[in-house]
Design an enzyme around this catalytic site. Structure first.
Site, PDB file in Angstrom:
ATOM      1  N   GLU A  20      -1.695   1.362  -6.029  1.00 44.12           N
ATOM      2  CA  GLU A  20      -1.128   2.705  -6.089  1.00 44.12           C
ATOM      3  C   GLU A  20       0.078   2.781  -7.032  1.00 44.12           C
ATOM      4  O   GLU A  20       0.194   3.725  -7.823  1.00 44.12           O
ATOM      5  CB  GLU A  20      -0.719   3.177  -4.690  1.00 44.12           C
ATOM      6  CG  GLU A  20      -1.880   3.489  -3.764  1.00 44.12           C
ATOM      7  CD  GLU A  20      -2.374   2.260  -3.003  1.00 44.12           C
ATOM      8  OE1 GLU A  20      -3.301   2.411  -2.188  1.00 44.12           O
ATOM      9  OE2 GLU A  20      -1.819   1.157  -3.222  1.00 44.12           O
ATOM     10  N   ASN A  61       0.844  -1.186   0.000  1.00 44.33           N
ATOM     11  CA  ASN A  61       0.000   0.000   0.000  1.00 44.33           C
ATOM     12  C   ASN A  61       0.883   1.241   0.000  1.00 44.33           C
ATOM     13  O   ASN A  61       2.016   1.219   0.480  1.00 44.33           O
ATOM     14  CB  ASN A  61      -0.893   0.010   1.252  1.00 44.33           C
ATOM     15  CG  ASN A  61      -1.744   1.265   1.335  1.00 44.33           C
ATOM     16  OD1 ASN A  61      -2.557   1.523   0.464  1.00 44.33           O
ATOM     17  ND2 ASN A  61      -1.541   2.060   2.375  1.00 44.33           N
ATOM     18  N   ASP A 121      -4.554  21.112   9.868  1.00 47.14           N
ATOM     19  CA  ASP A 121      -4.905  20.248   8.744  1.00 47.14           C
ATOM     20  C   ASP A 121      -5.629  21.051   7.672  1.00 47.14           C
ATOM     21  O   ASP A 121      -5.566  22.275   7.642  1.00 47.14           O
ATOM     22  CB  ASP A 121      -5.711  19.037   9.220  1.00 47.14           C
ATOM     23  CG  ASP A 121      -5.362  17.785   8.409  1.00 47.14           C
ATOM     24  OD1 ASP A 121      -5.560  17.816   7.187  1.00 47.14           O
ATOM     25  OD2 ASP A 121      -4.878  16.801   8.982  1.00 47.14           O
TER      26      ASP A 121
END
Length: 413
Positions: free
Chosen positions: A191, A128, A237
């Site tokens: 990915e 991943n 964030d």
């Protein structure tokens, strides 16, 4: 990454900063004030880059497509690029994060954060890749924010249940299309194949000593995630507000690999690059989902919506109810989406004034606004409830079918 920087330099999109610059607030402030790629030649004695892909024109340039063709182009992905094994990574060195110009971005941050690092994790044949913010604890350890339920978090739980640590490698300074692929929700383990497809069909990878495969990068940090946890945060964030302190898994690095005179890549939290990498990967997903219910023309996650919480979708209606079906499809495709506006083909979704015009002239509040309560929202939205639920609003800003003549705008063409 170096090839991409040089390509953008030829386009006049790179600003070289040769005077000494600090990793504490200074470089982040300069990043916020500029719309160009900033190349720092002396970031406390190191080289670094920020704003690498801070707008859609940079993503379009990397892909070699027109800016307005981005979403349809990305929506056609098959995640089927060829990943080629190029052998083992050479010249491992002891891990030492003090050798890297890791930044502290805002005064309220808990510490220095790696913001562009792609975490590659491996279990058996499954690998991943995803970006996680990482707060530096010392020269060998970081606390990584692993969102519950996401693939890295799931792989860690499974490894710990087997009594094992999860092998990982963090790359810093990859080609921006590799970074984009790592930010995209793709079929599990695809990915690297997606990155290869975006790059033209092929991507070479090398194997770290712990078995993790990584693409070309300026810096590679090799290590493991175990059962140890540490306080992570506060940290700014996507919304520009502070995310709370949480107990998060610790990554302990054992080795690092660096190119000669490496170029560190930093992403400004809540900056334009952060917003693009958070939101743009969801646009093709929304495009495909809406295309299942009506004619879809384009999708944009807006900068004012933190690049993540607000979408505008342009459709070509086939029946009067299509806009509301498009609203539901958009929310299903991107569960963190909070507000979505559906517009007609004549509206420029990249022009906020045009979108507002559609809302002003084509919306009746009693019939064209959908309010959905008690649904999952973004963990980054300050208005979320304690159980993670929120309210979503969909706005049908399209013309009534059969009455289009009443909405014709005057013009000379």
């Amino acid at each position: 990454m170096r090839e991409f920087i040089e390509m953008m330099r030829q386009k006049g999109r790179v600003e070289d900063i040769r005077e000494p610059c600090s990793t504490v607030f200074d470089a982040p402030k300069r990043s916020k004030a500029s719309d160009r790629i900033l190349f720092f030649h002396d970031l406390e004695g190191h080289r670094a880059v920020m704003n690498l892909m801070a707008d859609r024109s940079a993503l379009a340039a990397a892909l070699g497509v027109g800016e307005r063709r981005l979403v349809p182009h990305l929506a056609g992905a098959a995640y089927a690029g060829d990943v080629v094994d190029a052998g083992a990574l050479a010249d491992p060195q002891p891990a030492d994060l003090s050798r890297i110009p890791i930044m502290k971005h805002f005064p309220g941050d808990a510490g220095r954060y790696i913001t562009s690092g792609i975490v590659f994790s491996r279990a058996g044949d499954m690998e991943n890749a995803s970006i996680h913010r990482m707060m530096v604890l010392d020269e060998k350890r970081v606390a990584a924010r692993l969102v519950e339920g996401r693939h890295t978090h799931t792989m860690l739980k499974e490894a710990l249940a087997r009594g094992e640590k999860l092998p990982v490698a963090v790359t810093i300074g990859t080609h921006p299309l590799v970074t984009f692929a790592a930010c995209t929700r793709v079929p599990q383990g695809k990915e690297l194949a997606y990155a290869a497809e975006l790059l033209g069909g092929t991507l070479a990878v090398r194997e770290c000593a712990n078995g993790v495969l990584v693409p070309d990068a300026e810096i590679v940090l090799e290590g493991y995630i175990g059962a140890e946890r540490a306080a992570e945060g506060p940290f700014v964030d996507i919304t520009g507000t502070y995310d709370p302190v949480r107990q998060e898994p610790v990554i302990e690095f054992t080795h690092m690999y660096c190119k000669p005179d490496p170029i560190y890549h930093g992403i400004l939290p809540a900056g334009d690059e952060h917003k693009l990498l958070m939101g743009a990967p969801y646009e093709p997903k929304i495009y495909r989902a809406v295309g299942e219910v009506t004619g879809v023309c384009d999708v944009l996650l807006t900068k004012g919506g933190a690049g993540y919480l607000h979408a505008v979708v342009k459709i070509r209606k086939n029946t009067q109810g299509d806009a509301k079906n498009a609203i539901m499809a958009a929310f299903a495709a991107h569960t963190s989406l909070k507000h979505v506006v559906i517009v007609d083909e004549d509206i420029d979704i990249h022009d906020p004034t045009d979108v507002e015009f559609a809302i002003a002239t084509r919306v009746r509040g009693d019939t064209d606004i959908m309010v959905i309560t008690g649904v999952r929202g973004s963990s980054l939205d300050p208005t979320r409830l304690g159980d993670g639920t929120n309210v979503k609003v969909g706005v049908d800003a399209t013309m009534v079918m059969g009455k289009e003549d009443e909405f014709v705008r005057a013009g000379w063409e």
